[in-house]
Design a protein around this motif. Structure first.
Motif, short mmCIF file in Angstrom:
data_model
loop_
_atom_site.label_atom_id
_atom_site.label_comp_id
_atom_site.label_asym_id
_atom_site.label_seq_id
_atom_site.Cartn_x
_atom_site.Cartn_y
_atom_site.Cartn_z
N ILE A 1 96.77 88.64 35.73
CA ILE A 1 95.21 88.33 35.31
C ILE A 1 94.70 87.25 36.11
CG2 ILE A 1 93.44 87.94 33.57
CD1 ILE A 1 95.48 89.53 31.55
N PRO A 2 93.43 87.03 36.65
CA PRO A 2 92.65 88.13 36.69
C PRO A 2 92.99 89.35 37.73
CG PRO A 2 91.90 86.19 38.15
CD PRO A 2 93.11 85.70 37.31
N VAL B 1 98.70 85.03 33.57
CA VAL B 1 97.37 84.59 33.98
C VAL B 1 98.36 83.74 35.37
CG1 VAL B 1 95.63 83.02 33.87
CG2 VAL B 1 96.19 84.35 31.85
N ARG C 1 100.07 85.63 28.49
CA ARG C 1 99.31 86.08 27.51
C ARG C 1 100.09 87.16 26.59
NH1 ARG C 1 93.91 85.08 28.62
NH2 ARG C 1 93.68 83.06 29.58
#
Length: 349
Positions: free
Chosen positions: A339-340, A306, A288
């Motif tokens: 993430i998450p 991610v 990201r």
């Protein structure tokens, strides 16, 4: 053959209609012509906007308060609103105009407005920070502490647009856009924030950005006024020489900052390619964000990825860090955020 003939007739008909339309709209449309303002009108206009009046200080104070709150809240929309309210373009263009005419009275008045307005802006920003009590350096603040040659280019173009719009009635509506483009008040707000939180790099960096905008607008604005023959080279010679000297002095730190920006972007691109092509851990991952900056002699890489929980281990990150250090031949710290993020909330019992 028949289709070609029909196409030719169609094109001839279209050309004939275009000529008729052009002929019907030809003539002397004097009211459509754009001409520079008369010297007396422009002079009165700039005297009015450069005047250190109660209205000037009121609008400036409101603009600084809005900008400082927007910077602390990291709100781009609020900061843009502050740029529109700010009246600083008036005295800055007044300085440029007084240079080409060698008008000392206008120069003194514009300079007084600029200096007093700058001091007022910084003081109000410090007061707002002390009252609000927020000392976080948001991304909007950090974006204004590392000016480069790009910012100088923006200031030069904005000064050209501002002087052009000021000298013509029909494009005066462009002035708010010029104020947004050059952003005079937010850097002063960041200077006040830097002083309030006792951060010298923030204060000096934002002050450099303000000076870049100021000198760039004055120089390019003076050139535009000369182009429209409001003054003469002989009268503007001394002021232009000072402006050029100031631009050269500013270009040194701005050039160093720009070079640093290019190096960071090159390293960032290289790291991104290494991660995707040379590592199994991040080859097929959704990266990201990838930020690179220096901390002393050490290179710091912040990576946001991610991934499902427990699919990337600490050992894998260590191996990637060793690989990047060997590939780039430099000491490197790798921060990876997955993430998450697993979050657990246990209510009180």
């Amino acid at each position: 053959m028949k289709q070609r003939y029909q196409l030719k007739r169609f094109l001839v008909r279209i050309r004939r209609q275009f000529r008729q339309l052009q002929h019907s709209n030809s003539g002397e449309w004097a009211w459509l012509r754009s001409k520079p303002l008369p010297l007396a009108s422009l002079n009165r206009n700039l005297w009015r906007t450069a005047n250190p009046s109660l209205t000037f200080y009121t609008l400036l104070a409101l603009s600084v308060i809005i900008a400082t709150l927007g910077l602390l809240a990291n709100s781009s929309a609020t900061i843009i609103g502050a740029m529109i309210v700010a009246p600083l373009m008036g005295p800055i263009l007044g300085v440029a105009f007084s240079m080409v005419l060698a008008n000392r009275r206008l120069l003194y008045r514009s300079t007084l407005s600029l200096i007093s307005g700058t001091i007022l802006s910084i003081a109000l920003a410090i007061l707002v920070v002390r009252i609000v009590g927020i000392e976080t350096l948001t991304p909007e603040i950090q974006a204004r502490v590392r000016p480069t040659l790009i910012d100088l280019g923006v200031a030069l173009v904005a000064g050209t647009a501002g002087a052009y719009a000021k000298s013509r009635r029909d494009v005066a509506d462009a002035l708010p856009g010029v104020a947004i483009a050059v952003a005079l008040v937010p850097p002063l707000g960041v200077v006040g924030i830097g002083i309030a939180v006792n951060s010298q790099p923030v204060a000096t960096g934002a002050l450099l950005l303000f000076m870049t905008n100021l000198v760039g607008i004055i120089f390019s604005g003076a050139l535009v006024f000369l182009m429209f023959r409001y003054g003469s080279i002989a009268r503007a010679q001394k002021g232009l020489a000072i402006s050029v000297a100031a631009l050269i002095l500013l270009a040194i730190p701005l050039g160093v900052s720009f070079q640093d920006l290019l190096v960071k972007e090159r390293i960032r691109t290289e790291i991104n390619q290494l991660l995707r092509r040379k590592t199994l851990t991040f080859a097929d991952r959704d990266i990201r964000s990838l930020n690179v900056y220096r901390r002393g002699r050490e290179l710091v890489v912040d990576l946001e990825v991610v991934a499902r929980p427990n699919t990337i281990t600490e050992r894998q990150v260590e191996l990637v860090q060793d690989f990047l250090q060997n590939a780039l031949r430099t000491t490197l710290t790798l921060n990876v955020q997955i993430i998450p993020v697993e979050q657990f909330t246990v209510p009180g019992r």
